[in-house]
Structure formats: structure tokens, C-alpha cells
Design a protein around this motif. Structure first.
Motif, PDB file in Angstrom:
ATOM      1  N   MET A 198      15.416  76.995  -0.264  1.00  0.00           N
ATOM      2  CA  MET A 198      14.576  75.906   0.072  1.00  0.00           C
ATOM      3  C   MET A 198      15.523  74.835   0.734  1.00  0.00           C
ATOM      4  SD  MET A 198      11.765  73.410  -1.937  1.00  0.00           S
ATOM      5  CE  MET A 198      10.327  74.536  -1.690  1.00  0.00           C
ATOM      6  N   THR A 199      15.294  74.100   1.951  1.00  0.00           N
ATOM      7  CA  THR A 199      16.138  72.911   2.215  1.00  0.00           C
ATOM      8  C   THR A 199      15.499  71.857   2.052  1.00  0.00           C
ATOM      9  OG1 THR A 199      15.398  73.299   4.538  1.00  0.00           O
ATOM     10  CG2 THR A 199      17.396  74.728   4.156  1.00  0.00           C
ATOM     11  N   ASP A 200      16.462  70.654   1.944  1.00  0.00           N
ATOM     12  CA  ASP A 200      15.849  69.410   1.938  1.00  0.00           C
ATOM     13  C   ASP A 200      15.599  68.996   3.404  1.00  0.00           C
ATOM     14  OD1 ASP A 200      17.917  68.243  -0.672  1.00  0.00           O
ATOM     15  OD2 ASP A 200      16.129  69.307  -0.903  1.00  0.00           O
ATOM     16  N   CYS A 201      14.431  68.409   3.487  1.00  0.00           N
ATOM     17  CA  CYS A 201      14.009  67.736   4.924  1.00  0.00           C
ATOM     18  C   CYS A 201      14.375  66.341   4.758  1.00  0.00           C
ATOM     19  CB  CYS A 201      12.515  67.877   4.783  1.00  0.00           C
ATOM     20  SG  CYS A 201      11.751  69.488   5.000  1.00  0.00           S
ATOM     21  N   PRO A 202      15.022  65.901   5.926  1.00  0.00           N
ATOM     22  CA  PRO A 202      15.423  64.251   5.904  1.00  0.00           C
ATOM     23  C   PRO A 202      14.303  63.581   5.928  1.00  0.00           C
ATOM     24  CG  PRO A 202      15.637  65.628   8.396  1.00  0.00           C
ATOM     25  CD  PRO A 202      15.487  66.454   7.196  1.00  0.00           C
ATOM     26  N   GLU A 203      14.546  62.519   5.575  1.00  0.00           N
ATOM     27  CA  GLU A 203      13.451  61.499   5.744  1.00  0.00           C
ATOM     28  C   GLU A 203      13.079  60.887   7.008  1.00  0.00           C
ATOM     29  OE1 GLU A 203      14.430  58.246   3.174  1.00  0.00           O
ATOM     30  OE2 GLU A 203      14.164  59.292   1.354  1.00  0.00           O
ATOM     31  N   PRO A 204      11.720  60.942   7.507  1.00  0.00           N
ATOM     32  CA  PRO A 204      11.438  60.441   8.992  1.00  0.00           C
ATOM     33  C   PRO A 204      11.891  59.060   9.153  1.00  0.00           C
ATOM     34  CG  PRO A 204       9.466  60.774   7.679  1.00  0.00           C
ATOM     35  CD  PRO A 204      10.676  61.238   6.723  1.00  0.00           C
ATOM     36  N   VAL A 205      12.881  58.981  10.322  1.00  0.00           N
ATOM     37  CA  VAL A 205      12.947  57.338  10.530  1.00  0.00           C
ATOM     38  C   VAL A 205      12.481  56.871  11.785  1.00  0.00           C
ATOM     39  CG1 VAL A 205      15.202  56.125  10.951  1.00  0.00           C
ATOM     40  CG2 VAL A 205      15.160  57.777   9.496  1.00  0.00           C
ATOM     41  N   VAL A 206      12.096  55.748  11.807  1.00  0.00           N
ATOM     42  CA  VAL A 206      11.650  54.995  12.977  1.00  0.00           C
ATOM     43  C   VAL A 206      12.625  54.086  13.230  1.00  0.00           C
ATOM     44  CG1 VAL A 206       9.588  53.566  14.333  1.00  0.00           C
ATOM     45  CG2 VAL A 206       9.273  55.188  12.368  1.00  0.00           C
ATOM     46  N   ARG A 207      12.943  53.900  14.529  1.00  0.00           N
ATOM     47  CA  ARG A 207      14.001  52.862  14.949  1.00  0.00           C
ATOM     48  C   ARG A 207      13.324  51.748  16.311  1.00  0.00           C
ATOM     49  NH1 ARG A 207      19.050  54.543  13.277  1.00  0.00           N
ATOM     50  NH2 ARG A 207      19.076  56.546  12.651  1.00  0.00           N
ATOM     51  N   GLY A 208      13.836  50.686  16.304  1.00  0.00           N
ATOM     52  CA  GLY A 208      13.470  49.721  17.251  1.00  0.00           C
ATOM     53  C   GLY A 208      14.532  48.562  17.410  1.00  0.00           C
ATOM     54  N   VAL A 209      14.181  47.776  18.321  1.00  0.00           N
ATOM     55  CA  VAL A 209      15.072  46.633  18.646  1.00  0.00           C
ATOM     56  C   VAL A 209      14.230  45.517  18.494  1.00  0.00           C
ATOM     57  CG1 VAL A 209      16.405  45.763  20.483  1.00  0.00           C
ATOM     58  CG2 VAL A 209      16.349  48.145  20.240  1.00  0.00           C
ATOM     59  N   HIS A 210      15.006  44.236  17.836  1.00  0.00           N
ATOM     60  CA  HIS A 210      14.422  42.902  17.891  1.00  0.00           C
ATOM     61  C   HIS A 210      15.301  42.275  18.430  1.00  0.00           C
ATOM     62  CE1 HIS A 210      13.341  39.305  15.889  1.00  0.00           C
ATOM     63  NE2 HIS A 210      12.079  39.802  15.699  1.00  0.00           N
ATOM     64  N   PRO A 211      14.878  40.996  18.983  1.00  0.00           N
ATOM     65  CA  PRO A 211      16.085  40.175  19.507  1.00  0.00           C
ATOM     66  C   PRO A 211      17.101  39.817  18.771  1.00  0.00           C
ATOM     67  CG  PRO A 211      13.903  39.307  20.154  1.00  0.00           C
ATOM     68  CD  PRO A 211      13.659  40.443  19.260  1.00  0.00           C
ATOM     69  N   LEU A 212      17.005  40.015  17.122  1.00  0.00           N
ATOM     70  CA  LEU A 212      18.249  39.846  16.341  1.00  0.00           C
ATOM     71  C   LEU A 212      18.998  40.888  15.983  1.00  0.00           C
ATOM     72  CD1 LEU A 212      16.029  37.245  13.911  1.00  0.00           C
ATOM     73  CD2 LEU A 212      17.757  36.796  15.766  1.00  0.00           C
ATOM     74  N   GLY A 213      18.579  42.071  16.619  1.00  0.00           N
ATOM     75  CA  GLY A 213      19.244  43.215  16.297  1.00  0.00           C
ATOM     76  C   GLY A 213      18.568  44.565  16.323  1.00  0.00           C
ATOM     77  N   LYS A 214      19.139  45.577  16.019  1.00  0.00           N
ATOM     78  CA  LYS A 214      18.471  46.957  16.029  1.00  0.00           C
ATOM     79  C   LYS A 214      18.100  47.168  14.663  1.00  0.00           C
ATOM     80  CE  LYS A 214      21.297  48.888  19.552  1.00  0.00           C
ATOM     81  NZ  LYS A 214      22.228  49.954  20.049  1.00  0.00           N
ATOM     82  N   TRP A 215      16.758  47.924  14.259  1.00  0.00           N
ATOM     83  CA  TRP A 215      16.290  47.890  13.047  1.00  0.00           C
ATOM     84  C   TRP A 215      15.999  49.529  13.108  1.00  0.00           C
ATOM     85  CZ3 TRP A 215      11.517  49.897  12.797  1.00  0.00           C
ATOM     86  CH2 TRP A 215      10.726  49.371  13.935  1.00  0.00           C
ATOM     87  N   ALA A 216      15.900  50.155  11.824  1.00  0.00           N
ATOM     88  CA  ALA A 216      15.352  51.221  11.472  1.00  0.00           C
ATOM     89  C   ALA A 216      14.516  51.016  10.060  1.00  0.00           C
ATOM     90  CB  ALA A 216      16.572  52.203  11.361  1.00  0.00           C
ATOM     91  N   ILE A 217      13.778  52.149   9.884  1.00  0.00           N
ATOM     92  CA  ILE A 217      12.520  52.044   8.802  1.00  0.00           C
ATOM     93  C   ILE A 217      12.634  53.590   8.278  1.00  0.00           C
ATOM     94  CG2 ILE A 217      10.744  52.230  10.056  1.00  0.00           C
ATOM     95  CD1 ILE A 217       9.374  51.021   7.921  1.00  0.00           C
ATOM     96  N   LYS A 274       9.344  51.983   3.691  1.00  0.00           N
ATOM     97  CA  LYS A 274       8.316  51.385   4.302  1.00  0.00           C
ATOM     98  C   LYS A 274       8.815  49.915   4.988  1.00  0.00           C
ATOM     99  CE  LYS A 274       4.732  53.725   2.172  1.00  0.00           C
ATOM    100  NZ  LYS A 274       4.540  54.812   2.990  1.00  0.00           N
ATOM    101  N   TYR A 275      10.028  49.123   4.473  1.00  0.00           N
ATOM    102  CA  TYR A 275      10.132  47.956   5.291  1.00  0.00           C
ATOM    103  C   TYR A 275      11.447  48.143   6.124  1.00  0.00           C
ATOM    104  CZ  TYR A 275       7.198  44.923   2.396  1.00  0.00           C
ATOM    105  OH  TYR A 275       6.095  44.644   1.744  1.00  0.00           O
ATOM    106  N   PRO A 276      11.185  47.920   7.303  1.00  0.00           N
ATOM    107  CA  PRO A 276      12.313  47.863   8.244  1.00  0.00           C
ATOM    108  C   PRO A 276      13.743  47.220   7.813  1.00  0.00           C
ATOM    109  CG  PRO A 276      10.189  47.434   9.295  1.00  0.00           C
ATOM    110  CD  PRO A 276      10.231  47.011   7.938  1.00  0.00           C
TER     111      PRO A 276
END
Length: 75
Positions: A1-20, A25-27
Motif C-alpha cells: 500500500m502506498t501513501d497518497c499525496p495530499e491534494p493541493v490547490v494553488r492560486g495567485v493573489h496580488p500579495l503572492g502565490k498561495w497553496a492549500i 483547509k486554510y490557504p
């Protein structure tokens, strides 16, 4: 059995790049001067012009953690 990576959502805000990482839960910013900081806290500090006082919490009025508009953030 392999570990699945946690799902990540990425985006860009005027203040910088973010990921969650969805389980957490919190970006957060992942690059630039705000690296490691929560997006909603950085946005609130940028708009208010001062740091968040110790013990204060920043809440999303509509309970949508992906809604970073300053009008949606309340201390």
C-alpha cells in the motif's frame, strides 16, 4: 500500500502565490515575503495597515476560506 499525496490547490493573489493542502483547509503563501503565512491574515494586515494583535482571530463572514476579499474578513 502506498501513501497518497495530499491534494493541493494553488492560486495567485496580488500579495503572492498561495497553496492549500485540503486536509488543513486554510490557504498559505508558499513563496515571497509572506511565505508560510495564512492568506486571509496577510490580506487583513495589508488592508488595516497594522499587524493582527495577539489573541485576535480573523474570520470569513461567509465561512468560505477561499474568499479573501477584505470586505469578507472580520477581526
Amino acid at each position: 500500500m502506498t501513501d497518497c499525496p495530499e491534494p493541493v490547490v494553488r492560486g495567485v493573489h496580488p500579495l503572492g502565490k498561495w497553496a492549500i493542502n485540503l486536509p488543513k483547509k486554510y490557504p498559505r503563501f508558499y513563496s515571497g515575503p509572506h511565505r508560510g503565512k495564512y492568506v486571509h491574515r496577510v490580506v487583513w494586515e495589508a488592508v488595516s495597515g497594522h499587524e493582527i494583535p495577539s489573541g485576535w482571530h480573523i474570520h470569513h463572514q461567509d465561512f468560505d476560506r477561499m474568499h479573501f476579499c477584505p470586505e469578507n474578513l472580520v477581526a
